[in-house]
Each structure stands twice: as C-alpha cells, then as structure tokens.
Enzyme design. Structure first.
Site, mmCIF file in Angstrom:
data_model
loop_
_atom_site.group_PDB
_atom_site.id
_atom_site.type_symbol
_atom_site.label_atom_id
_atom_site.label_comp_id
_atom_site.label_asym_id
_atom_site.label_seq_id
_atom_site.Cartn_x
_atom_site.Cartn_y
_atom_site.Cartn_z
ATOM 1 N N HIS A 110 48.439 40.607 47.506
ATOM 2 C CA HIS A 110 47.490 41.164 46.531
ATOM 3 C C HIS A 110 48.156 42.298 45.741
ATOM 4 O O HIS A 110 48.172 42.300 44.517
ATOM 5 C CB HIS A 110 46.242 41.668 47.252
ATOM 6 C CG HIS A 110 45.375 42.529 46.398
ATOM 7 N ND1 HIS A 110 44.703 42.043 45.295
ATOM 8 C CD2 HIS A 110 45.082 43.851 46.460
ATOM 9 C CE1 HIS A 110 44.038 43.022 44.723
ATOM 10 N NE2 HIS A 110 44.244 44.134 45.403
ATOM 11 N N TYR A 125 44.916 35.889 55.781
ATOM 12 C CA TYR A 125 43.718 35.254 55.226
ATOM 13 C C TYR A 125 43.960 33.899 54.570
ATOM 14 O O TYR A 125 43.054 33.312 54.023
ATOM 15 C CB TYR A 125 42.992 36.207 54.269
ATOM 16 C CG TYR A 125 43.849 36.807 53.168
ATOM 17 C CD1 TYR A 125 44.089 36.111 51.989
ATOM 18 C CD2 TYR A 125 44.396 38.083 53.305
ATOM 19 C CE1 TYR A 125 44.872 36.662 50.985
ATOM 20 C CE2 TYR A 125 45.175 38.639 52.302
ATOM 21 C CZ TYR A 125 45.404 37.925 51.141
ATOM 22 O OH TYR A 125 46.168 38.472 50.149
ATOM 23 N N ARG A 184 47.733 33.098 43.382
ATOM 24 C CA ARG A 184 48.815 34.089 43.422
ATOM 25 C C ARG A 184 49.646 33.788 44.662
ATOM 26 O O ARG A 184 49.109 33.721 45.762
ATOM 27 C CB ARG A 184 48.241 35.507 43.392
ATOM 28 C CG ARG A 184 48.092 36.189 44.716
ATOM 29 C CD ARG A 184 47.659 37.628 44.611
ATOM 30 N NE ARG A 184 46.383 37.878 45.253
ATOM 31 C CZ ARG A 184 46.198 37.948 46.559
ATOM 32 N NH1 ARG A 184 47.192 37.767 47.380
ATOM 33 N NH2 ARG A 184 45.004 38.186 47.058
#
Ligand SMILES: Cc1ncc(C[n+]2csc(CCOP(=O)(O)OP(=O)(O)O)c2C)c(N)n1
Lengths: 368, 325
Positions: free
Chosen positions: A271, A281, A267
């Site tokens: 999120h 991250y 992706r």
C-alpha cells in the site's frame, strides 16, 4: 405488500448492474476485441503511451529501492496501475486540472511537475509543491475524499471562467465509500460542471478488500445516484482507459455533465512503503492471476504486432528513466533545507501579531 | 447613512463586494431566492443573478470543497454554513484543507475564502445550532476568526474578510442580527482584521469580550460605574489571532482583567488570552485574571439557556471579585 416491494427493488438493482459491464479494447493477449472503440491515436502517440508506462514502472522500482535506502520519504507504489493512471492522463489537455491522491504522482509528473519536485514532495519538502504558474495541479491529497469535493469546485470554476478545460480527480475503491465521494459527484452533476471522477479499483484499501467496502457490485453504478454517467473499464487496458477518459472529457466539455470511471486494476506492491505487508491480506495466487493481466505486457504485444515496439526501444526507455531519476535525486539533494522561518512565512499573506513575533524569534535562531 | 441592523449591515458588505469584484461569489443552502434563513442574503440573488449568488445542494462538505475549488480557479468564495453547529460536516474543508493550503503549496496557491455562519445562544434554537465553536477554529493555524458585536463593525470587518487572501471564518451572533440598530455609512469602509477595539475606556479593570458578550460587558461596565469603578471594555473583533498588543497595554494600565465569553470554560478564546496576559504582564497584575464563561456542559436545551449563559450580573460579580482581591 412487503414481498412486492422487495421484488421490485431487487429487480431494479439487477437492471442497474447490467449496465455496467467492463469496457475493454485489448485482451490479455494484446488482441483488439473491440475494434469499433479503437481510439484514433497515431503511431507516435501509441509509442509514447508505452514509453510512459515503461518509464513509470522503472521509476516505481527505483523509488521503492530509494525509499528502502532512506533517500525518499513517503511513497505509495504504482506498479500494476500504469494503464489506469497514464491512459487516463493521456486523454487530458495540458491546461486541464488534476486533483490527485497520494498514489497519483505519475499523472502530475507527466502533466509537467519536474521529477525532482515529486521527490521533494515525497520527502516532505515544500519545494515539491511550489508549482510553476500555469501547471494546473494541486498538492496530492492525503485525506481520502477531500479531492473529490474540491474537484466539483474546480470544475464549476472552469465553467464560470469559460475555459475549455476539465477537472479530473483520482481516488481508490476505498475512497468511493467516503461521503465526500458522493457529495463531489452530486455537486458536479447538479452544476453540470466539467468533472471526471476516476476510481482506481485496485481491489484493496490498505488491507480491506473491495467486497467489504460496499454491497454494490460495481463502483461505476454509484454514478446512477448522482445522475451522472458511469462506466467500468478494464484498468489494465491502456487503450480502454484512454478512450473512456477521452469520451468523458468530450462529454464534459460539450455540457453533457460529469462522468465516473471505475478502472479495474491491481497494485502489485505494498500500500505504501511505511511497513505495509500485502501477504497479510492477499494470496500469491491472486497476485499471479493479476500479473497475467499486466498492462505493459499486453500493450507491448499489441505494439509489437504493429512493429511499433522492440526490445531495443524498451531498453532505451529504461536507460533514459534511470538516468533522469538519478539526476532528479541529485537535484532534490541540492535543494536547500527548509526551516521554521520559511513555514511561518507561509501561514498568511499578512502575518498577524503572533506570527510576526514568532518569525522574529525563529529568524534570530535560524540565521545564526 | 443607514440605520441598520447587523443583518442589514452584513448584507450590505456582501452587496458591496459583489458589486466591486466579479470573482466574488455567495453560496450556501437557501441563500438564493430565499435570502437565507436569517434573510442575510436577501435580495442579492435578484441583484446579481444566479450565477453569482446561488443555492447549493444540502451537503456542507460539498460546500467547503466547492469553495476550495472555486478559489483555485480565481474566485473569491463567500460560503455560508447555515448554522455553525453544522461545521462538523465541513470541518475537514475548513480546518484541514483551506487553513493549510498556502503552507502546503509552499506559498504558491491561496484560499481567499470567507466562511460565514450564524452561531450563538439566547435565541432558543434546536440542538447543534447555537454552540460557540470558535475555539475549535481558533486552535487551527492558518485561519482567522472574526466575530463582530455590532452593525458598524460587522460591515467593515466583513469587507476586509472578503478581500483577505487567506481564509477567514466570520461568525455572526444570532442574537445580534436584529436586536438593535446603528448608523452605518452606505459607502464602503474596512476595519483591519487582527485589531481589537476599545469600546469603553476605564482605569480600574479591563473586561475583554467579543460577540454578544460585548453588549453584556458594556451593561456590566455601567453598573460598575454606578458602584464607582471604571471598567475598560475591549472588543476583540478578530478573536484569532487576537490583538495581544491592545490587550496587554490595557492590562498594564488597569492592572486587573476578566475575560468574558459565551463558550464553555474549557472551550473558546478566554484561556488563550489569560495565558498571554500571564506570560507578558504578570508583574502588572494586582489580581488573578478570571474568566466569565458558560459551564462545561454540552450546550443545553433551550428552556435552560438563559440560566446557563453568562449575563451582566455575573460579569459585575466577577469584576468586583477581581477588584476586591
Ligand atoms: C479520511 C481518511 N481516512 C483514512 C485514511 C488512511 N488511509 C490512507 S490510504 C487508505 C486506503 C485507501 O484505499 P483506496 O481508496 O482503495 O486507495 P488505494 O490506496 O488502494 O489506491 C486509508 C484507509 C486517510 N488517509 N484519510
């Protein structure tokens, strides 16, 4: 003795892992690397697949911007996952059941959910989940894994009703760690029910990388424990995803049992739009690496090679998408507000005494 | 007319509905060939086949998900949780999913599911079998929770539960399964969900109870009668949402009430009943409404169960406290 047991089990796992090499048809250059696996799709179907992916990319960009303007509610970006989502959906029949997760809105829209209803769902309006009769979908699931056990039930139900249809469900790599993931696959396997389980491995469950989810090298191999088929697919390759899903569907309907499909995808965005910051991250190197695998670029090259796609065609789709999205937002805006009276009315078919009393109270309040 | 135990009456209700409607399915762990660990599904698989009455793999969340999926495809699942202490493994399906499905789908999809499960103390089961967890269910909007106290009611209520288009949690007290028999009509009949039943009329105090505590309360009422007090005993039958009208009418007549439940004081249904009485009938009350419950410990190991559970003597004592307030 212990040494022997250790050696045996290590060998077995290695053997299992070997069975799960990534299935691919188109490489990153849009070249066919697996001619014998090419699905039988007409030129129009190939173009339609591209159209849907472009449309969805534009919709994703618009949704992100609408969300930032406060004109949409909950939204989970999909860019990067188009091949995985739309390739698998393209293999379905109109009457197949889809049990989506929160990110799987493109599939249910192309299954027949009007776009303005998808926007209503995003805003948390029940109008978004009042599905038309015969549209075989359920409300996108928020509880990770719940849709997977439910899929076993829908699949068994379709089998009992002798329907020529399957139930398909989607989750992510994080979802594959849930107990319900195992229970769902295991139930469907035990009942030989026509189910297809798709795990879109986009490498992260919010911030946790897939390497921290499990010691298993692939998610596909988890099918072994349930005694069902499992396959790992290049999730940026729309033809491979389509073909794997089509095969799984055929097998399910032929009474050969469920399949777990792991799609390797990514992706690009956050999120969800609720404050997630992917730079915390993952690295930009990683992002760049995956951008090279983009499913749209790859498929565009393939189609252009066959003279089936052009810049003009693409621009046409972009314009159409923008137009339709604008209209859908207008339609969503026009939908009457929901009130507490509506909600009370939706609790039971025959409202018990507490609901009856509260209905009276809120009807009086809200009809003023 | 059969002279049946509650277990037999429940079997008969399922048989009736399996006969009546092709879409009714009975499933759970060991419910098939074995007839259930309490033999409550005895003979049903033989009669209706493995397609209608079947064993599931041993996974409660799977059973709950299966029920939801089957409901979506036009079935009327009657799923069994082998012991209600295991509801935690399927809590999401019951309290998180089926309870809110009608609402989530804007009234377009329904969950005509019956969740059957044995529970209740006094039979010396291992841990996590006997707990009275109905309070957890009762706090979940969208669920109906039914607890019968005798064979006749069990049959009529279960038929209603299976025919209901919303999810119903139907809890069967283990101690009541075979502790007595009752005349039960062989023909079908229903008992409306959400209605309480006055099991004994009286004018001096209202005792509100459900499940095994109805029996205990009836015994207590007899003892109270010997002491010259006429207790009215209300069996809630549907414990959530409960029949507040019947309860309030009774309290307005007797002006005194106690609520009896097997669950711990901080759990169960009693607090909700006391709250409703306080809101609606405070001026009719001559005394505070007291609760007879188990203490707020975890459910105890078997050897101390009898001392822990409420019994008729304690009910009599509490009732007298209220009467003599
Ligand atoms: C049962 C449950 N636990 C936790 C969450 C919170 N949560 C929402 S999305 C998410 C990560 C899911 O990751 P993955 O399954 O890989 O899917 P992706 O979002 O990457 O598509 C978490 C932890 C949830 N919704 N449900």
């Amino acid at each position: 003795m212990r040494g022997l047991v250790d050696k045996l089990s290590t060998k077995t796992i290695a053997q299992v892992e070997e069975q799960f090499e990534t299935f691919q048809i188109l490489n990153e250059e849009g070249e066919v690397v697996n001619e014998s696996a090419m699905p039988d799709l007409s030129d129009e179907q190939l173009q339609e697949l591209m159209r849907r992916m472009v449309y969805t990319r534009i919709w994703d960009q618009r949704a992100i911007s609408l969300n930032r303007q406060g004109r949409l509610g909950f939204y989970a970006p999909t860019a990067g996952q188009e091949a995985s989502q739309l390739g698998s959906h393209f293999a379905l029949d109109k009457e197949d059941w889809i049990l989506p997760g929160y990110r799987d809105i493109p599939q249910i829209v192309f299954h027949g959910l009007p776009l303005h209803q998808a926007f209503l769902w995003s805003r948390g309006h029940f109008g978004g989940s009042q599905f038309e009769e015969g549209l075989n979908i359920v409300v996108p699931q928020i509880i990770i894994g719940a849709q997977i056990v439910q899929t076993a039930g829908v699949a068994l139900g379709l089998k009992r009703k002798k329907k020529d249809n399957i139930a398909i469900t989607y989750t992510g790599d994080g979802g594959a760690s849930q107990g319900d993931f195992y229970e769902g696959m295991n139930f469907a396997g035990a009942y030989n029910a026509p189910a297809v389980f798709i795990v879109q491995n986009n490498r992260f469950a919010i911030s946790v990388p897939v390497e921290k989810q499990s010691a298993a090298k692939t998610i596909a191999q988890k099918a072994v424990a349930a005694g069902i088929e499992g396959i790992q697919v290049d999730g940026m390759d729309v033809l491979a995803v389509y073909k794997a899903t089509q095969d799984a569907r055929k097998r399910a309907l032929a009474g050969e049992g469920p399949t777990l499909i792991e799609t390797l995808t990514y992706r690009y965005g956050a999120h969800t739009m609720a404050g997630d910051d992917p730079t915390r991250y993952r690295t930009s190197d990683e992002d760049d690496e995956w951008a090279k695998k983009d499913p749209l670029i790859r498929f565009r090259k393939f189609l252009e090679g066959k003279k089936l796609w052009s810049e003009d065609k693409e621009n046409e789709v972009v314009e159409q998408a923008k137009e339709e999205i604008k209209q859908a937002i207008k339609d969503a805006d026009r939908t009457p507000k929901q009130n507490v009276t509506d909600l009370l009315g939706f609790m039971f078919e025959n409202p018990p005494v507490n609901i009856r009393e509260q209905l009276e109270e809120y009807t009086a309040k809200e009809s003023k | 007319m059969g002279n049946w135990t509650m277990a037999q009456a429940i079997t008969d209700a399922m048989r009736n509905e399996l006969n009546k409607n092709e879409d009714v399915l009975v499933f759970g762990e060991d419910v098939g060939n074995n007839g259930g660990v309490f033999r409550v599904t005895e003979g049903l698989q033989k009669e209706f086949g493995e397609d209608r009455v079947f064993d599931t793999p041993l996974a409660e969340s799977g059973i709950g998900g299966l029920a939801i999926g089957l409901a979506l495809t036009g079935h009327r699942p009657v799923m069994e949780i082998q012991f209600f202490g295991f509801v935690f493994e399927v809590f999401d399906s019951v309290a998180g999913q089926m309870s809110r499905w009608r609402f989530r789908s804007g009234n377009t999809q329904t969950m005509p599911i019956t969740v059957r499960s044995p529970f209740g103390g006094g039979v010396k089961t291992p841990e996590m079998h006997a707990d009275s967890l109905e309070g957890l269910m009762a706090q979940t909007p969208g669920l109906k929770v039914v607890i019968p106290s005798n064979p006749y009611d069990a049959k009529g209520l279960l038929i209603s539960a299976i025919r209901d288009n919303d999810p119903v949690v139907f809890l069967e007290h283990m101690k009541l399964y075979r502790s007595f028999r009752q005349d039960v009509p062989e023909e079908e009949y229903t008992i409306e969900l959400g209605k309480a039943d006055i099991k004994r009329e009286g004018k001096d105090i209202t005792i509100i109870a459900y499940g095994a505590m109805v029996q205990a309360s009836m015994k207590a009422a007899e003892e109270l009668a010997e002491a010259g007090f006429e207790a009215e005993v209300i069996d809630l039958m549907t414990v959530s949402p409960f029949d507040v009208e019947t309860v309030i009418a009774s309290v307005e007549k007797t002006n005194r009430a106690i609520v009896v439940q097997e669950a711990q004081k901080q759990a169960g249904i009693a607090s909700q009943i006391v709250a409703e009485i306080t809101e609606r009938a405070i001026l009719s009350l001559e005394a505070p409404v007291l609760r007879v419950t188990s203490p707020d410990t975890v459910y105890p190991f078997a050897a101390v169960e009898d001392a822990w559970l409420p019994n008729p003597a304690i009910i009599v004592e509490k009732a007298k406290e209220v009467i003599n307030f």
